[in-house]
Write a protein that holds these residues in place. Sequence first.
Motif, mmCIF file in Angstrom:
data_model
loop_
_atom_site.group_PDB
_atom_site.id
_atom_site.type_symbol
_atom_site.label_atom_id
_atom_site.label_comp_id
_atom_site.label_asym_id
_atom_site.label_seq_id
_atom_site.Cartn_x
_atom_site.Cartn_y
_atom_site.Cartn_z
ATOM 1 N N ASN A 85 -6.280 18.899 -23.210
ATOM 2 C CA ASN A 85 -5.182 17.923 -23.252
ATOM 3 C C ASN A 85 -4.850 17.618 -24.694
ATOM 4 O OD1 ASN A 85 -4.869 17.479 -20.425
ATOM 5 N ND2 ASN A 85 -6.812 16.409 -20.473
ATOM 6 N N SER B 194 -10.537 16.892 -24.039
ATOM 7 C CA SER B 194 -9.553 16.300 -24.936
ATOM 8 C C SER B 194 -9.423 17.218 -26.149
ATOM 9 C CB SER B 194 -9.981 14.897 -25.365
ATOM 10 O OG SER B 194 -11.121 14.966 -26.194
ATOM 11 N N PHE B 195 -8.380 17.001 -26.934
ATOM 12 C CA PHE B 195 -8.160 17.843 -28.103
ATOM 13 C C PHE B 195 -9.317 17.716 -29.089
ATOM 14 C CE2 PHE B 195 -6.228 18.868 -32.226
ATOM 15 C CZ PHE B 195 -5.776 20.148 -31.933
ATOM 16 N N GLU C 71 -11.636 19.789 -17.849
ATOM 17 C CA GLU C 71 -10.643 19.314 -18.802
ATOM 18 C C GLU C 71 -11.352 18.773 -20.031
ATOM 19 O OE1 GLU C 71 -7.280 16.962 -17.629
ATOM 20 O OE2 GLU C 71 -7.621 17.469 -15.530
ATOM 21 N N VAL D 158 -8.751 23.360 -19.336
ATOM 22 C CA VAL D 158 -7.560 22.682 -19.843
ATOM 23 C C VAL D 158 -7.931 21.831 -21.047
ATOM 24 C CG1 VAL D 158 -5.734 21.036 -19.293
ATOM 25 C CG2 VAL D 158 -6.521 22.647 -17.562
ATOM 26 N N ASN E 210 -1.985 15.821 -25.684
ATOM 27 C CA ASN E 210 -1.531 14.422 -25.699
ATOM 28 C C ASN E 210 -2.285 13.651 -24.640
ATOM 29 O OD1 ASN E 210 0.427 14.915 -27.660
ATOM 30 N ND2 ASN E 210 1.868 15.640 -26.139
ATOM 31 N N GLU E 211 -3.151 12.770 -25.073
ATOM 32 C CA GLU E 211 -3.924 11.978 -24.134
ATOM 33 C C GLU E 211 -3.002 10.981 -23.420
ATOM 34 O OE1 GLU E 211 -7.204 12.156 -23.280
ATOM 35 O OE2 GLU E 211 -7.231 13.965 -24.473
ATOM 36 N N PRO E 212 -3.179 10.779 -22.120
ATOM 37 C CA PRO E 212 -2.384 9.769 -21.413
ATOM 38 C C PRO E 212 -2.695 8.376 -21.964
ATOM 39 C CG PRO E 212 -4.007 10.780 -19.941
ATOM 40 C CD PRO E 212 -4.124 11.456 -21.280
#
Length: 105
Positions: free
Chosen positions: A100, A77-78, A75, A98, A102-104
């Motif tokens: 992401n 992050s953007f 995974e 993957v 939108n980060e949680p």
Amino acid sequence: MMPQGSLSLLDVRNWSTLARQYLYRPRLDVLELISANKSVMGFNLIWLWDKIDILSSLLQDLEGLQIKPCFVGREFSFDQLPEALKYFQTGLSVGKVVVNVNEPQ
């Protein structure tokens, strides 16, 4: 009388744009995809837009299959999108890569 606007058949800009888009379109060689063990897949469900009862039934059937989620290999992050793309292009990735958006929180 010639129609005005973008409907003009003699407008050179329209034809040159169309020709450029045709020449630079993505090309897929089916035999190359097969030999590389790759595929292009998708579902066209637009014909179900007004058939809510059928779509609901299909969704319930799909949920009843209890399909296991795909294996996520890595995974990103953007902000790490360039690294994710480089990793994917190496061909060494196993599972899904993957990104992401939108980060949680």
